[in-house]
Design an enzyme around this catalytic site. Structure first.
Site, PDB file in Angstrom:
ATOM      1  N   VAL A 109      46.161  37.760  37.039  1.00 48.92           N
ATOM      2  CA  VAL A 109      44.695  38.367  36.829  1.00 48.92           C
ATOM      3  C   VAL A 109      43.689  38.011  35.826  1.00 48.92           C
ATOM      4  O   VAL A 109      42.776  38.766  35.679  1.00 48.92           O
ATOM      5  CB  VAL A 109      44.944  39.956  36.597  1.00 48.92           C
ATOM      6  CG1 VAL A 109      46.087  40.448  37.581  1.00 48.92           C
ATOM      7  CG2 VAL A 109      45.686  39.889  35.175  1.00 48.92           C
ATOM      8  N   ARG A 133      42.290  34.242  35.180  1.00 48.77           N
ATOM      9  CA  ARG A 133      41.179  33.417  35.798  1.00 48.77           C
ATOM     10  C   ARG A 133      41.717  32.447  36.851  1.00 48.77           C
ATOM     11  O   ARG A 133      42.893  31.937  36.314  1.00 48.77           O
ATOM     12  CB  ARG A 133      40.271  32.450  34.872  1.00 48.77           C
ATOM     13  CG  ARG A 133      39.286  33.460  34.022  1.00 48.77           C
ATOM     14  CD  ARG A 133      38.137  33.716  34.896  1.00 48.77           C
ATOM     15  NE  ARG A 133      37.116  34.306  34.201  1.00 48.77           N
ATOM     16  CZ  ARG A 133      36.562  35.273  34.187  1.00 48.77           C
ATOM     17  NH1 ARG A 133      37.031  36.354  35.026  1.00 48.77           N
ATOM     18  NH2 ARG A 133      35.574  36.093  33.394  1.00 48.77           N
ATOM     19  N   ASP A 193      45.090  37.642  41.968  1.00 53.51           N
ATOM     20  CA  ASP A 193      43.884  38.141  42.025  1.00 53.51           C
ATOM     21  C   ASP A 193      42.367  37.656  41.670  1.00 53.51           C
ATOM     22  O   ASP A 193      41.534  37.854  42.025  1.00 53.51           O
ATOM     23  CB  ASP A 193      43.864  39.581  41.046  1.00 53.51           C
ATOM     24  CG  ASP A 193      42.753  40.324  41.464  1.00 53.51           C
ATOM     25  OD1 ASP A 193      42.378  40.969  42.474  1.00 53.51           O
ATOM     26  OD2 ASP A 193      41.916  40.645  40.413  1.00 53.51           O
ATOM     27  N   GLU A 201      36.115  31.179  44.022  1.00 55.96           N
ATOM     28  CA  GLU A 201      35.940  32.635  44.534  1.00 55.96           C
ATOM     29  C   GLU A 201      34.583  32.733  45.496  1.00 55.96           C
ATOM     30  O   GLU A 201      33.588  32.410  44.633  1.00 55.96           O
ATOM     31  CB  GLU A 201      36.042  33.662  43.517  1.00 55.96           C
ATOM     32  CG  GLU A 201      37.373  33.587  42.795  1.00 55.96           C
ATOM     33  CD  GLU A 201      37.724  34.781  41.500  1.00 55.96           C
ATOM     34  OE1 GLU A 201      36.594  35.544  41.837  1.00 55.96           O
ATOM     35  OE2 GLU A 201      38.490  34.611  41.134  1.00 55.96           O
ATOM     36  N   HIS A 205      39.814  39.961  43.413  1.00 58.40           N
ATOM     37  CA  HIS A 205      39.268  39.788  42.095  1.00 58.40           C
ATOM     38  C   HIS A 205      38.936  41.131  41.699  1.00 58.40           C
ATOM     39  O   HIS A 205      37.495  41.483  41.388  1.00 58.40           O
ATOM     40  CB  HIS A 205      38.219  38.847  41.612  1.00 58.40           C
ATOM     41  CG  HIS A 205      37.881  38.622  40.272  1.00 58.40           C
ATOM     42  ND1 HIS A 205      37.566  37.424  39.626  1.00 58.40           N
ATOM     43  CD2 HIS A 205      37.844  39.550  39.106  1.00 58.40           C
ATOM     44  CE1 HIS A 205      37.250  37.630  38.298  1.00 58.40           C
ATOM     45  NE2 HIS A 205      37.745  38.660  38.102  1.00 58.40           N
ATOM     46  N   SER A 219      41.235  43.713  40.404  1.00 57.39           N
ATOM     47  CA  SER A 219      42.526  44.150  39.784  1.00 57.39           C
ATOM     48  C   SER A 219      41.877  45.392  38.611  1.00 57.39           C
ATOM     49  O   SER A 219      42.802  46.331  38.503  1.00 57.39           O
ATOM     50  CB  SER A 219      43.324  43.439  39.306  1.00 57.39           C
ATOM     51  OG  SER A 219      42.830  42.757  37.829  1.00 57.39           O
TER      52      SER A 219
END
Lengths: 305, 305
Positions: free
Chosen positions: B211, B213, B237, B242, B261, B263
């Site tokens: 969670v 990077r 996550d 991204e 992304h 969480s």
């Protein structure tokens, strides 16, 4: 079972052979704990004094002949508590963090950000104040939820629950909770306690979790409630009919999580169940008091035992 | 932002207008926290003294011009900690209780009992000892897991972690954990720290959660590792790119849980982020010390601040 075989004649049987095996037996370890075979075989129990069941719920053996007999009934209380508590916390977080939807979007390779919910601060009502309910309450408190209980008798200042409401007044208290969790034993009093009135009393957005027994719930009322949004979602590990028939509408209802009566069944549970029986057998054989003696009028092991 | 508008001239802008808006500005609240627009607009920052970023990670603004300037950088440390901790506990329980498989079987109307795992007693290594890592450690300990940390410096007797390993020696410690959880900030030192060697060092059956990077991980090595069974599973996550491209093999790998992304992003997070900025603005305007000042050499807010 090795230690037991050195001090007793042990017969192993399935449902079919149960009547023959019961004849002359002093004790029965009922491992197939959902079986209704014992009632059918009961006339053969000519010297039975003790039945131990490999489960926490004893409702499958609460038939009148056993209930009114002098046969002592013990259960496997304690084995599943913490595993069930973990499962319940898991489905609560899965709802709060929208995990089922993440899995669905993953299947479609879709990146779709959503806002999620906090778990801390949410209010949970644990219906059932036995050892499973207590383990659940401690677990949910540990992550910051506000927990109360519902049981046979109202109480204040309970070490695990704080406030305990009387189950008879459940509907009056249901509006105050974000999660309603059924872990009660199945008895005459609890059967069907989650009915249309109960679901209608739940708060908007409230979610329902059942790991107790399917018969605590009026399934038709639950399905109607889910369609009306109360409860807003449900996680169900137990069902009125098990296995859940493949044509049950529950399988496909949105916001319903289904698992096959496994919430407590951690790897190693079978060994642990045998250990619990072996300890009780040692006590029985040496004349010591048995652990986990069921009050056959209540239908469970009273607390404090 | 209302209170701020009474004491300052506030300009609202998107990426395109950033350079124009920066000209003459004293402070910047960077709400679009993954944006790289600030570096491109930097030449226009003619009197900028303070940048506040609406995230915990500051890596998108760690470009040399800002890093070497006198501009003070603050972040939104603390907003996401507990929500992220809940998310991480959720995916751990989902793995332990085989929840994704239950959902898959539910889609097929299949009743298939399995044994599950306990969560209590499992060993978790939290890589990252900032406030997020600490919230995670406390949460996992609360449900009975055995937790250690990994950070810049080894330590003993840490209040949240007990033992903290030095991240530089990570591979030597990885074999001892059932769950490895990446919550470290992205810096020169942590970039790519989860590579082939790290995954190969993990215990059989170990699961990986990221969670932090995406760039903490060498994605190709993670995919190769997953194919080889180390890690045995992953909950991700964050990703190097991204949104995760729709043709990424990660979407369909078994035992991989993907979320976009989110969480930490509980309902209300945006308001909370604005409150954090507003408090820092009040301090800045009245000459008090700012909260959450990033050490631009380290790339995060040092602990103890």
């Amino acid at each position: 079972m090795r230690t037991i075989e050195t001090t007793a004649l042990v017969r192993y049987t399935d449902e079919k052979g149960l009547a023959d095996a019961l004849r002359g037996a002093d004790a029965l370890f009922l491992y197939d704990f959902l079986s209704t075979a014992l009632r059918r075989a009961w006339p053969a129990a000519d010297r039975l004094r003790w039945v131990h069941i490999a489960s926490a719920g004893v409702d499958p053996v609460m038939f009148p002949e056993l209930r009114e007999s002098d046969v002592v009934l013990t259960n496997s209380r304690g084995v599943f508590d913490d595993s069930i508590a973990e499962y319940i916390l898991g489905v609560i977080i899965a709802f709060a963090k929208d995990l089922p939807r993440s899995l669905e979007l993953q299947r479609r390779h879709r990146w779709q950000h959503r806002e999620t919910e906090r778990v801390a601060g949410r209010r949970a009502l644990v219906v059932g104040t036995g050892p499973i309910g207590r383990a659940v309450a401690r677990m949910l408190r540990a992550v910051g939820m506000a927990v109360s209980g519902a049981g046979r008798r109202a109480a204040d200042g309970d070490p695990d629950f704080g406030e305990v409401h009387a189950s008879a007044e459940l509907a009056a208290h249901l509006p105050g909770y974000d999660y309603v969790i059924a872990v009660a034993p199945l008895t005459e009093q609890t059967k069907g306690m989650f009915d249309a009135a109960a679901f209608a009393a739940m708060a908007p957005g409230a979610r329902f979790v059942n790991v107790g027994r399917g018969e605590l719930v009026v399934t038709a009322d639950l399905m109607a409630g889910l369609r009306a949004g109360r409860p807003a979602a449900a996680a169900l590990d137990v069902f009125e009919t098990e296995p859940l028939p493949s044509d049950s509408p529950l399988w496909t209802m949105p916001n319903v999580l289904i698992s096959p009566h496994m919430s407590g069944d951690f790897a190693g549970w079978r060994d642990t169940l045998v250990e619990v029986f072996a300890e009780n057998f040692r006590r029985w054989h040496s004349g010591e008091p048995l652990l986990n003696v069921v009050d056959k009028q209540l239908g469970y092991v009273p607390s404090g035992q």
